[in-house]
Enzyme design. Sequence first.
Site, mmCIF file in Angstrom:
data_model
loop_
_atom_site.group_PDB
_atom_site.id
_atom_site.type_symbol
_atom_site.label_atom_id
_atom_site.label_comp_id
_atom_site.label_asym_id
_atom_site.label_seq_id
_atom_site.Cartn_x
_atom_site.Cartn_y
_atom_site.Cartn_z
ATOM 1 C CG HIS A 88 -2.095 1.033 1.340
ATOM 2 N ND1 HIS A 88 -2.594 1.582 0.247
ATOM 3 C CD2 HIS A 88 -2.446 1.777 2.248
ATOM 4 C CE1 HIS A 88 -3.594 2.376 0.553
ATOM 5 N NE2 HIS A 88 -3.537 2.516 1.796
ATOM 6 C CG HIS A 92 -0.808 4.001 6.068
ATOM 7 N ND1 HIS A 92 -1.576 5.131 6.189
ATOM 8 C CD2 HIS A 92 -1.716 3.000 5.881
ATOM 9 C CE1 HIS A 92 -2.756 4.663 6.439
ATOM 10 N NE2 HIS A 92 -2.828 3.406 6.054
#
Lengths: 218, 218
Positions: free
Chosen positions: B61, B165
């Site tokens: 991602h 993230h």
Amino acid sequence: MIADLKWLDISVTLQDGMVHWPGDPAVHITLVQAMKDGCCANLTQLNMSAHTGTHMDAPRHYLQSGASMEQMPLSAGMGTARVIVIEDAHEIGLAELIRHAPQPGERLLFRTRNSDTNWENGEFMPDFVALSVAAAHYLAECKVRTVGVDYLSVGGFHSDGTAIHRALLEGGIWIIEGLNLRQAPAGNYELICLPLKIMGADGAPARAVLRPLEPQGV
Amino acid sequence: MIADLKWLDISVTLQDGMVHWPGDPAVHITLVQAMKDGCCANLTQLNMSAHTGTHMDAPRHYLQSGASMEQMPLSAGMGTARVIVIEDAHEIGLAELIRHAPQPGERLLFRTRNSDTNWENGEFMPDFVALSVAAAHYLAECKVRTVGVDYLSVGGFHSDGTAIHRALLEGGIWIIEGLNLRQAPAGNYELICLPLKIMGADGAPARAVLRPLEPQGV
């Protein structure tokens, strides 16, 4: 306990352009944001039928007032299960099923010659092995809980898919289609099959794993 | 054994038009064949981001050469897990995390005030509770296995989502987002979180269930 090492993944891998039931929406899995194009993240979009790859059918698939996916009891996909190897190369038929003596409440997964190929990477295979109409009615009479098959439908391409689905679904049986059983010998297992929880849906993609029961073959 | 009665479903229900991350593809769940229109079956089509509802993030991602969803070890989503109730109404911060002493290999699910609402049925909520950058780095240093949160992202809407993230994903942590933890008290559980197995994907929708460990609260 949920130890990870012994679980066998019996899900097929979803891929862009993969095989799907003729007439159903095609499978499009695309990057709509890409780091290689300067985006801060990669982002994938899914566009496909709810009956793609390994998936479950809800009663609503063939029964207008039947339960939909968000109403599925978890026990439809979680609990003991039996893998039965089907010898007939043409169908999952009544005579062979009777020899395996399905019991009320059982979760039965049928491994056929479909599992001899990596069918998920190929073209649609119209001569896949599926249930006969009589076999479907028999499973309903036996009051099994769940039926799993190793191709895209419990009903064959050239057979009466509507009658086969309806016999199972009217019998209260939940259906798992598109399993990859090529690494699963006949025997007793713990099954975890978790479909996406989709409001009002007639089916949902799922992830499914198996673990042999100790001792196996009981 | 996988007894069904004690499992708590911590997945949100996917629905047409439901809340999604701003800028991501909208959620379209539509009937493309309908028995009410004379078709022999109902057939639902899904069109949505892979990061819709309850879902997992793969390293891919935010890391161009990171693992993608089909490479996820099942142990990322299956095994013991701890639900931690976060008291801070603004963020999952470093000081509060330190008090809970994350351990290497732990699967941690953070229940915040996000869970006080049925957020999945509402509009996007920009002030949701998310990890701070420092907390994300700390979890990576602690070498936890998996981090789960009860809204659509580990990073806040007004904070540095990329840094948060990346800190987790570079630390080898698998991420579960969009959990419904409102029925899960603090304590120790067995977790089964099974995302769809999608080739090359940066994320995947998932179904997740929890069962209290006996004795609870150890």
